[in-house]
Design a protein around this motif. Structure first.
Motif, PDB file in Angstrom:
ATOM      1  N   ALA A  98       0.802  -1.225   0.072  1.00 51.86           N
ATOM      2  CA  ALA A  98       0.033  -0.062   0.076  1.00 51.86           C
ATOM      3  C   ALA A  98       0.915   1.208   0.035  1.00 51.86           C
ATOM      4  CB  ALA A  98      -0.937  -0.023   1.230  1.00 51.86           C
ATOM      5  N   ILE A  99       1.946   1.421   0.728  1.00 52.26           N
ATOM      6  CA  ILE A  99       2.815   2.363   0.950  1.00 52.26           C
ATOM      7  C   ILE A  99       3.476   2.708  -0.430  1.00 52.26           C
ATOM      8  CG2 ILE A  99       4.941   3.254   1.759  1.00 52.26           C
ATOM      9  CD1 ILE A  99       4.459   1.949   4.507  1.00 52.26           C
ATOM     10  N   TRP A 100       3.991   1.662  -1.307  1.00 50.77           N
ATOM     11  CA  TRP A 100       4.418   1.859  -2.543  1.00 50.77           C
ATOM     12  C   TRP A 100       3.626   2.308  -3.652  1.00 50.77           C
ATOM     13  CZ3 TRP A 100       9.033   3.676  -2.736  1.00 50.77           C
ATOM     14  CH2 TRP A 100       9.882   3.295  -1.703  1.00 50.77           C
ATOM     15  N   LEU A 101       2.359   1.658  -3.506  1.00 52.54           N
ATOM     16  CA  LEU A 101       1.240   2.063  -4.469  1.00 52.54           C
ATOM     17  C   LEU A 101       0.974   3.402  -4.239  1.00 52.54           C
ATOM     18  CD1 LEU A 101      -0.594   1.389  -6.613  1.00 52.54           C
ATOM     19  CD2 LEU A 101      -2.119   0.426  -5.082  1.00 52.54           C
ATOM     20  N   ALA A 104       3.804   5.821  -5.762  1.00 53.27           N
ATOM     21  CA  ALA A 104       3.674   5.700  -7.209  1.00 53.27           C
ATOM     22  C   ALA A 104       2.550   6.522  -7.765  1.00 53.27           C
ATOM     23  CB  ALA A 104       3.493   4.352  -7.844  1.00 53.27           C
ATOM     24  N   LEU A 105       1.282   6.518  -7.078  1.00 54.45           N
ATOM     25  CA  LEU A 105       0.135   7.116  -7.653  1.00 54.45           C
ATOM     26  C   LEU A 105       0.389   8.774  -7.543  1.00 54.45           C
ATOM     27  CD1 LEU A 105      -2.793   5.117  -6.078  1.00 54.45           C
ATOM     28  CD2 LEU A 105      -2.039   5.234  -8.491  1.00 54.45           C
ATOM     29  N   LYS A 106       0.823   9.162  -6.215  1.00 50.36           N
ATOM     30  CA  LYS A 106       1.305  10.691  -5.944  1.00 50.36           C
ATOM     31  C   LYS A 106       2.417  10.980  -7.032  1.00 50.36           C
ATOM     32  CE  LYS A 106      -1.246  11.931  -2.939  1.00 50.36           C
ATOM     33  NZ  LYS A 106      -2.466  12.871  -3.306  1.00 50.36           N
ATOM     34  N   ARG A 107       3.397  10.139  -7.303  1.00 48.53           N
ATOM     35  CA  ARG A 107       4.330  10.419  -8.326  1.00 48.53           C
ATOM     36  C   ARG A 107       3.477  10.574  -9.623  1.00 48.53           C
ATOM     37  NH1 ARG A 107       9.603  11.004  -7.306  1.00 48.53           N
ATOM     38  NH2 ARG A 107      10.062  10.507  -9.614  1.00 48.53           N
TER      39      ARG A 107
END
Length: 160
Positions: A98-101, A104-107
């Motif tokens: 969840a953290i890395w998703l 990625a979504l914010k980037r």
């Protein structure tokens, strides 16, 4: 005699434009990054579920019992605290995903590259699983003694 034969669909006439601008190239790369990142995160969902099943208390106990049998270390006895260790793995794997998703979504929302986040999350998940399994295996004094002896391999039985 005529000159060389025209090449291409329009002969020797120049194409419609000078090609893609640097901003258009960057946009194509961002779309490709997003597409590859989404595919990696889809694969990551399944990998997260698999990793969660490996680091449960039963999964760790099965791996330890198999190691005890394979390396002839002794009789396997389930140690105390294995359920807590399994719970940590079950919680940390989806949290890592969840953290890395989210990163990625914010980037991608900021029009930056984010596909690398799936790879970093996968590496962290692998290290997390290995760490939890090693902690679960090292909870056995017999396993620690076996490693201190240099992890000797059992002698194979001769085949007739």
């Amino acid at each position: 005699m005529s000159g060389p034969a025209p090449s291409g669909p329009r002969g020797n006439t120049p194409g419609p434009g000078a090609g893609l601008s640097p901003e258009e190239i960057r946009e194509v790369r961002r779309r490709s990054d997003k597409m590859i990142g989404i595919m990696l995160f889809i694969i990551g969902i399944f990998a997260t579920v698999v990793n969660m099943t490996v680091v449960t208390a039963d999964g760790i106990a099965q791996q330890a019992a198999l190691a005890f049998e394979q390396y002839q270390i002794g009789e396997y006895v389930r140690p105390e605290g294995l359920e807590a260790l399994g719970l940590v793995g079950i919680i940390l794997h989806p949290l890592n995903y969840a953290i890395w998703l989210y990163v990625a979504l914010k980037r991608w929302q900021a029009k930056k590259f984010g596909g690398w986040c799936a790879i970093v999350g996968a590496v962290i998940a692998l290290l997390l699983s290995l760490t939890i399994l090693m902690i679960g295996l090292m909870a056995h004094p017999e396993m620690i003694a076996w490693v201190e002896q240099g992890a000797p391999m059992p002698t194979p039985t001769p085949t007739p």
